[in-house]
Design a protein around this motif. Structure first.
Motif, PDB file in Angstrom:
ATOM      1  N   CYS A  65       0.837  -1.199   0.000  1.00  0.00           N
ATOM      2  CA  CYS A  65       0.000   0.000   0.000  1.00  0.00           C
ATOM      3  C   CYS A  65       0.870   1.246   0.000  1.00  0.00           C
ATOM      4  N   PHE A  66       0.384   2.282  -0.688  1.00  0.00           N
ATOM      5  CA  PHE A  66       1.096   3.548  -0.746  1.00  0.00           C
ATOM      6  C   PHE A  66       0.107   4.672  -0.466  1.00  0.00           C
ATOM      7  N   GLY A  67       0.413   5.532   0.519  1.00  0.00           N
ATOM      8  CA  GLY A  67      -0.437   6.663   0.854  1.00  0.00           C
ATOM      9  C   GLY A  67      -0.080   7.877   0.015  1.00  0.00           C
ATOM     10  N   VAL A  68      -1.028   8.372  -0.775  1.00  0.00           N
ATOM     11  CA  VAL A  68      -0.726   9.479  -1.673  1.00  0.00           C
ATOM     12  C   VAL A  68      -0.550  10.795  -0.920  1.00  0.00           C
ATOM     13  N   PHE A  69      -1.113  10.926   0.296  1.00  0.00           N
ATOM     14  CA  PHE A  69      -0.946  12.145   1.072  1.00  0.00           C
ATOM     15  C   PHE A  69       0.353  12.109   1.882  1.00  0.00           C
ATOM     16  N   SER A  70       0.610  10.996   2.534  1.00  0.00           N
ATOM     17  CA  SER A  70       1.767  10.908   3.418  1.00  0.00           C
ATOM     18  C   SER A  70       3.032  10.437   2.710  1.00  0.00           C
ATOM     19  N   LYS A  71       2.888   9.905   1.489  1.00  0.00           N
ATOM     20  CA  LYS A  71       4.028   9.383   0.721  1.00  0.00           C
ATOM     21  C   LYS A  71       4.749   8.272   1.470  1.00  0.00           C
ATOM     22  N   THR A  72       3.998   7.457   2.182  1.00  0.00           N
ATOM     23  CA  THR A  72       4.580   6.337   2.917  1.00  0.00           C
ATOM     24  C   THR A  72       4.038   5.024   2.358  1.00  0.00           C
ATOM     25  N   SER A  73       4.842   3.994   2.455  1.00  0.00           N
ATOM     26  CA  SER A  73       4.479   2.664   1.975  1.00  0.00           C
ATOM     27  C   SER A  73       4.346   1.719   3.162  1.00  0.00           C
ATOM     28  N   THR A  74       3.338   0.870   3.119  1.00  0.00           N
ATOM     29  CA  THR A  74       3.115  -0.095   4.187  1.00  0.00           C
ATOM     30  C   THR A  74       2.796  -1.453   3.573  1.00  0.00           C
ATOM     31  N   VAL A  75       2.947  -2.483   4.385  1.00  0.00           N
ATOM     32  CA  VAL A  75       2.622  -3.838   3.961  1.00  0.00           C
ATOM     33  C   VAL A  75       1.324  -4.254   4.638  1.00  0.00           C
ATOM     34  N   HIS A  76       0.407  -4.814   3.887  1.00  0.00           N
ATOM     35  CA  HIS A  76      -0.876  -5.262   4.412  1.00  0.00           C
ATOM     36  C   HIS A  76      -0.903  -6.792   4.353  1.00  0.00           C
ATOM     37  N   PRO A  77      -0.647  -7.470   5.467  1.00  0.00           N
ATOM     38  CA  PRO A  77      -0.539  -8.942   5.446  1.00  0.00           C
ATOM     39  C   PRO A  77      -1.777  -9.639   4.913  1.00  0.00           C
ATOM     40  N   ALA A  78      -2.973  -9.116   5.253  1.00  0.00           N
ATOM     41  CA  ALA A  78      -4.195  -9.785   4.807  1.00  0.00           C
ATOM     42  C   ALA A  78      -4.309  -9.757   3.292  1.00  0.00           C
ATOM     43  N   ILE A  79      -3.899  -8.643   2.674  1.00  0.00           N
ATOM     44  CA  ILE A  79      -3.965  -8.549   1.224  1.00  0.00           C
ATOM     45  C   ILE A  79      -3.008  -9.547   0.585  1.00  0.00           C
ATOM     46  N   ARG A  80      -1.807  -9.638   1.139  1.00  0.00           N
ATOM     47  CA  ARG A  80      -0.828 -10.551   0.563  1.00  0.00           C
ATOM     48  C   ARG A  80      -1.305 -11.998   0.659  1.00  0.00           C
ATOM     49  N   ALA A  81      -1.904 -12.345   1.784  1.00  0.00           N
ATOM     50  CA  ALA A  81      -2.309 -13.729   1.988  1.00  0.00           C
ATOM     51  C   ALA A  81      -3.474 -14.118   1.092  1.00  0.00           C
ATOM     52  N   ARG A  82      -4.385 -13.213   0.861  1.00  0.00           N
ATOM     53  CA  ARG A  82      -5.609 -13.562   0.158  1.00  0.00           C
ATOM     54  C   ARG A  82      -5.611 -13.229  -1.329  1.00  0.00           C
ATOM     55  N   ALA A  83      -4.756 -12.308  -1.755  1.00  0.00           N
ATOM     56  CA  ALA A  83      -4.821 -11.860  -3.146  1.00  0.00           C
ATOM     57  C   ALA A  83      -3.466 -11.865  -3.839  1.00  0.00           C
ATOM     58  N   ARG A  84      -2.504 -12.568  -3.295  1.00  0.00           N
ATOM     59  CA  ARG A  84      -1.181 -12.582  -3.920  1.00  0.00           C
ATOM     60  C   ARG A  84      -1.269 -13.157  -5.328  1.00  0.00           C
ATOM     61  N   GLY A  85      -0.691 -12.454  -6.272  1.00  0.00           N
ATOM     62  CA  GLY A  85      -0.684 -12.903  -7.650  1.00  0.00           C
ATOM     63  C   GLY A  85      -1.960 -12.634  -8.411  1.00  0.00           C
ATOM     64  N   ALA A  86      -2.973 -12.025  -7.779  1.00  0.00           N
ATOM     65  CA  ALA A  86      -4.249 -11.785  -8.447  1.00  0.00           C
ATOM     66  C   ALA A  86      -4.193 -10.515  -9.276  1.00  0.00           C
ATOM     67  N   ARG A  87      -5.101 -10.434 -10.230  1.00  0.00           N
ATOM     68  CA  ARG A  87      -5.276  -9.208 -11.013  1.00  0.00           C
ATOM     69  C   ARG A  87      -6.544  -8.518 -10.532  1.00  0.00           C
TER      70      ARG A  87
END
Length: 399
Positions: A65-87
């Motif tokens: 994830c990337f915040g367009v206001f704060s310009k910071t990047s974070t990792v979202h474990p739930a997204i990686r686990a459930r949607a890795r490799g998806a379009r």
């Protein structure tokens, strides 16, 4: 005489909120966030009101994830686990995504927050005739390639909903009703079949469910490459039972491009304060995105004709986050020029072959924000950290 308090303790939290309400642009928020820890915290708090940029990689490398206001990047474990490799094909508020786990098959409606997952079919109902050859992908003759999709809210107390999508091939507009096992084409439901051959000459660019609170406008809207639209909404009875009607929206006479050599490279549908907006995105060779124009859908007094009208006042105090199948609007509460945040999708929809190829790297060099002040256009490009996504283009993550 008492010593003055440190700078970061002088302003109360509610006043900091007012300050950041006047700063919708990425550059302004980034400058304020660097003042001190308190200001940075306030900036991050405001960040939660806006969607995040979401990208996925097949590997564990790179941010999620990337915040367009704060310009910071974070990792979202739930997204990686459930949607890795998806379009990603579309997103909705509440962390809902329509995904294709294998690029062009294994579709699902996924809620990142709750973990709920609903499988969507791969195949198209043939409606009693053979599926055209250009829709056949892989071993299944009825398989669809979904380009963009939108989901309706719950339509009745039983929780029924509909997913509508833009598909590659002849049947460009398709839908799926909860509880059924195949996609269906909207084409047989048109009241006036003579419109379809003309629409086959146009590309479908975006889809949205609009008008949740108004029965007259409620339905799915498909935007075409000639600024027209198809509306499929309930006239009577229940969804999915031949109760859709056609709403025409032929191209109006739009003003010339903002600058010499500029062309429309993308069109998006956004719901804003009960109105439906069309956002045109202009690009210039060698410069990428350079300008935007916003139009409002209006209906004639007799209800027979629809048309787009320029709406410069819409962008006062408004933030638009545009992307195919994932656009949203957000009010700043201030009577100041707003911004349009855009993704790097100016190339349009890729062809079917590029979707099926899994080694494709998606660009992220033409993502940023746009603002118009006193007839002057300003564009700033956002450079998210990390490599470009290799399984899906960027999409808005609506918390």
């Amino acid at each position: 005489m008492a010593e003055p308090r440190p700078w970061d303790n002088r302003l109360p939290a509610e006043l900091l909120d007012v300050v950041f309400s006047y700063l919708p642009s990425l550059a302004d928020r980034a400058c304020c966030a660097s003042v001190c820890k308190t200001w940075r915290t306030a900036a991050m708090w405001k960040e939660h009101e806006a969607p995040l940029l979401l990208m996925l990689s097949k590997s564990d490398a790179g941010p999620s994830c990337f915040g367009v206001f704060s310009k910071t990047s974070t990792v979202h474990p739930a997204i990686r686990a459930r949607a890795r490799g998806a379009r990603f094909c579309g997103s909705s508020p509440g962390g809902k995504f329509i995904v294709a786990r294998s690029q062009w098959r294994d579709y699902a409606l996924l809620n990142i927050h709750s973990g709920e997952e609903t499988a969507l079919p791969d195949g198209l109902l043939s409606e009693g005739h053979e599926v055209p050859f250009n829709l056949r992908v892989g071993l299944k003759p009825s398989a669809l390639v979904i380009l963009a999709a939108a989901v309706s809210p719950e339509l009745n107390p039983q929780g029924d909903y509909i997913v509508a999508a833009i598909a590659a091939g002849q049947h460009k507009a398709v839908f799926w009703v909860r509880g059924t096992h195949q996609w269906r084409s909207f084409e047989p439901l048109l009241e006036r079949q003579e419109f379809w051959p003309r629409l086959m000459l146009e590309e479908f660019e975006d889809v949205i469910f609009y008008g949740s609170q108004d029965e007259r406008t409620r339905g799915f809207y498909f935007l075409t490459s000639r600024d027209g639209f198809l509306k499929f909404g309930r006239q009577y009875g229940s969804y999915g039972k031949e109760t859709y009607v056609y709403g025409s929206g032929s191209g109006c006479r739009f003003p010339s491009p903002p600058g010499s050599g500029q062309v429309v490279a993308g069109r998006y549908l956004v719901e804003w304060c009960g109105s439906l907006l069309m956002v045109q995105r202009f690009v210039s060779p060698g410069h990428g995105t350079v300008s935007f124009r916003v139009f409002t859908l209006q209906r004639s007094n007799d209800g027979r004709k629809w048309g787009w009208r320029t709406s410069p006042a819409v962008m006062m105090g408004t933030l638009l986050f545009v992307g195919r199948g994932c656009s949203r609007a957000m009010a700043t509460g201030r009577d100041r020029p707003g911004c349009i945040y855009f993704l790097d999708d100016a190339e349009g929809f890729p062809d079917v072959d590029s979707i099926i190829r899994t080694e494709k790297l998606y660009r992220c060099s033409d993502t940023g924000w746009f603002r118009r002040v006193q007839d002057a256009d300003y564009v700033e490009k956002i450079r998210p950290e990390g490599p470009p996504p290799d399984c899906s283009p960027w999409i808005w993550f609506h918390l």
